[in-house]
Design a protein around this motif. Structure first.
Motif, PDB file in Angstrom:
ATOM      1  N   GLY A  72      14.165  28.415  37.395  1.00  0.00           N
ATOM      2  CA  GLY A  72      15.572  28.003  37.581  1.00  0.00           C
ATOM      3  C   GLY A  72      16.148  28.655  38.779  1.00  0.00           C
ATOM      4  N   GLY A  73      15.359  29.533  39.349  1.00  0.00           N
ATOM      5  CA  GLY A  73      15.541  30.550  40.534  1.00  0.00           C
ATOM      6  C   GLY A  73      17.035  31.155  40.539  1.00  0.00           C
ATOM      7  N   VAL A  75      19.866  29.809  39.826  1.00  0.00           N
ATOM      8  CA  VAL A  75      20.464  29.537  38.536  1.00  0.00           C
ATOM      9  C   VAL A  75      20.024  30.673  37.383  1.00  0.00           C
ATOM     10  N   THR A  87      26.649  30.196  35.793  1.00  0.00           N
ATOM     11  CA  THR A  87      25.049  29.585  35.750  1.00  0.00           C
ATOM     12  C   THR A  87      25.479  28.123  35.990  1.00  0.00           C
ATOM     13  N   GLY A  91      24.273  25.510  39.216  1.00  0.00           N
ATOM     14  CA  GLY A  91      23.669  24.319  39.118  1.00  0.00           C
ATOM     15  C   GLY A  91      24.376  23.110  39.511  1.00  0.00           C
ATOM     16  N   LEU A  94      24.211  23.119  43.548  1.00  0.00           N
ATOM     17  CA  LEU A  94      22.799  22.461  44.033  1.00  0.00           C
ATOM     18  C   LEU A  94      22.433  21.156  43.568  1.00  0.00           C
ATOM     19  N   GLU A 203      16.009  29.374  49.397  1.00  0.00           N
ATOM     20  CA  GLU A 203      16.187  29.404  47.988  1.00  0.00           C
ATOM     21  C   GLU A 203      15.377  28.455  47.193  1.00  0.00           C
ATOM     22  N   HIS A 207      12.168  28.726  43.147  1.00  0.00           N
ATOM     23  CA  HIS A 207      12.017  27.668  42.076  1.00  0.00           C
ATOM     24  C   HIS A 207      10.538  27.517  41.586  1.00  0.00           C
ATOM     25  N   PHE A 291      13.537  21.784  44.180  1.00  0.00           N
ATOM     26  CA  PHE A 291      14.549  21.234  43.374  1.00  0.00           C
ATOM     27  C   PHE A 291      14.116  20.557  42.136  1.00  0.00           C
ATOM     28  N   ARG A 293      11.627  21.376  40.326  1.00  0.00           N
ATOM     29  CA  ARG A 293      11.543  22.467  39.508  1.00  0.00           C
ATOM     30  C   ARG A 293      12.829  22.962  38.867  1.00  0.00           C
ATOM     31  N   LEU A 294      13.822  22.941  39.729  1.00  0.00           N
ATOM     32  CA  LEU A 294      15.189  23.386  39.135  1.00  0.00           C
ATOM     33  C   LEU A 294      15.459  22.301  37.964  1.00  0.00           C
ATOM     34  N   ARG A 298      16.311  23.498  34.212  1.00  0.00           N
ATOM     35  CA  ARG A 298      17.477  23.001  33.598  1.00  0.00           C
ATOM     36  C   ARG A 298      17.273  22.177  32.396  1.00  0.00           C
TER      37      ARG A 298
END
Length: 434
Positions: A72-73, A75, A87, A91, A94, A203, A207, A291, A293-294, A298
């Motif tokens: 989530g990095g 986040v 949070t 999210g 991004l 950033e 992630h 992204f 991975r984000l 999530r």
């Protein structure tokens, strides 16, 4: 391997290459000249100051990622530090930025190709699509393969930058640095703002924390080394650009190509176009990797549809998130082809959200890192710089404000408990069973 567990294949060298690639976009061709035109030789002060900021940002996010190695990095850092409300907002910022900004990066590189070969602007969309979809496909195969490709391209880009800069050193004249401050200190501030945008991308690397073999050691080292490498490349290019005076004499989009032309002759234009395309690819590639991975993280935590948390059964990659991204990229490229907007204006608005994201990430790092940690000091400096930059982002700053207002009225899904720093770091740094 469970189908919700990412494969841990990254080492420090891989992370450094990914971090450099996430930032080193086609702007490196024009930004040193643009800042020199804005502030004259004093633009070098702006480059020096923003290099310190880049190192502070890298250390703050890297140390936070070492403490909470979560896909989530930022986040995840915000959740650990401030709870679910901020949070969700982070999210949303991004989610409303990266799917729009990444296709624009690809289009910038593609435009160099179409301009050099005299192709119709419509071809830029097709070339950008190839970059985007090829990167999604490589990411679907895993970071081990895509990392090798990234390493070779970043090495090529770095070698070209250093080579052209050293060729230009022979033309540097001391008189070019006078008068040093022709446009006043306010112009130096404007140049610093331009440079700030060139460092967007760090950033995305955090992630990838769950895919480092030893995140608590290698993630901050990777980001710190990347910041140093990038600053050296940028500052060397800036010194040569000012010292040769090329920024004042060159016409066209890439004054750096004038320096290359002195050594390479008529092929310089073609190589500059190819170089811009390579720069676009490395930036696009890491942003897509981070992204996706984000989105996976999530979804795994219950904040996006659960299907996005499914990993490829063979490669262990967030394939469904990558398919979603490819679809979003296609929609953005179609919209650009229909509306034909100004790319600089198009990227300025979503880019403004990154100021807010960095502000949240640095504030979270300051809160979750222990007293005396160098990342905490770096986080405090990053917060101050972001607060100083924010007013100068007008009117683009209205974009993150609007996204925040939209996010406030959209129902939130269930959330999992915030990640615990110590337990996360301990579990991820255990030796991988082969």
């Amino acid at each position: 391997m469970p189908d919700t567990e990412l494969q841990r294949t990254l080492r420090m060298t891989d992370g450094t290459v990914m971090a450099v690639g996430s930032v080193l976009g086609p702007s490196v061709l024009v930004l040193p000249a643009l800042t020199a035109r804005t502030a004259g030789p004093a633009s070098l002060v702006a480059w020096g100051a923003m290099s310190v900021f880049a190192l502070a940002l890298a250390l703050a996010l890297g140390r936070a990622g070492a403490r909470i190695p979560h896909a989530g990095g930022i986040v995840a850092y915000a959740e650990a530090a401030f709870g679910p409300r901020l949070t969700v907002l982070t999210g949303w910022w991004l989610l409303a930025s990266v799917p729009f900004a990444v296709p624009v990066i690809a289009l910038v590189g593609a435009n160099y190709i179409t301009a050099y070969y005299g192709l119709s602007p419509r071809w830029a969309g097709a070339i950008a699509a190839v970059l985007l979809f090829a990167s999604c496909a490589l990411n679907a195969r895993g970071l081990r393969l895509s990392g090798r490709v990234q390493t070779w391209i970043v090495a090529l880009v770095g070698a070209v930058l250093v080579g052209v800069s050293f060729l230009g050193l022979n033309r540097v004249e001391a008189g070019r640095f006078e008068p040093f401050l022709p446009h006043g200190w306010s112009a130096v501030g404007t140049a610093a703002l331009l440079i700030f945008w060139s460092y967007i991308g760090f950033e995305m690397v955090v992630h990838l924390a769950e895919e480092f073999q030893h995140p608590s050691r290698d993630l901050p080292l990777s980001m710190g080394l990347a910041a140093v490498v990038l600053s050296l490349l940028y500052c060397l290019s800036a010194v040569v650009m000012v010292g040769t005076g090329v920024y004042a004499d060159a016409s066209g989009l890439a004054p750096a190509s004038v320096l290359a032309g002195d050594a390479l002759g008529s092929v310089a234009g073609a190589l500059t176009a190819l170089f811009a395309l390579c720069c676009s690819f490395v930036a696009v590639h890491t942003n897509i990797a981070g992204f996706s991975r984000l989105m996976y993280a999530r979804a795994r935590d219950g904040n996006l549809p659960g299907s996005l948390a499914r990993l490829h059964p063979r490669h262990g990659t967030p394939a469904r998130a990558l398919v979603w991204l490819a679809t979003a990229f296609a929609a953005v490229l179609l919209g650009v082809a229909i509306a034909d907007p100004d790319l600089e204006a198009l990227i300025a608005w979503p880019s403004a959200t990154f100021v807010a994201v960095y502000l949240v990430g640095a504030a979270a790092a300051f809160k979750i890192l222990p007293a005396g940690d160098i990342g905490r000091i770096a986080a405090a400096l990053t917060v101050l710089v972001c607060l100083a930059i924010l007013p100068f982002s007008w009117p683009a700053v209205l974009y993150p404000v609007g996204v925040a207002a939209l996010g406030a009225v959209v129902p939130r899904g269930a959330t999992t408990p915030a990640p615990t720093p110590d337990s996360d770091a301990a579990s991820v740094d255990e030796p991988t069973q082969q």
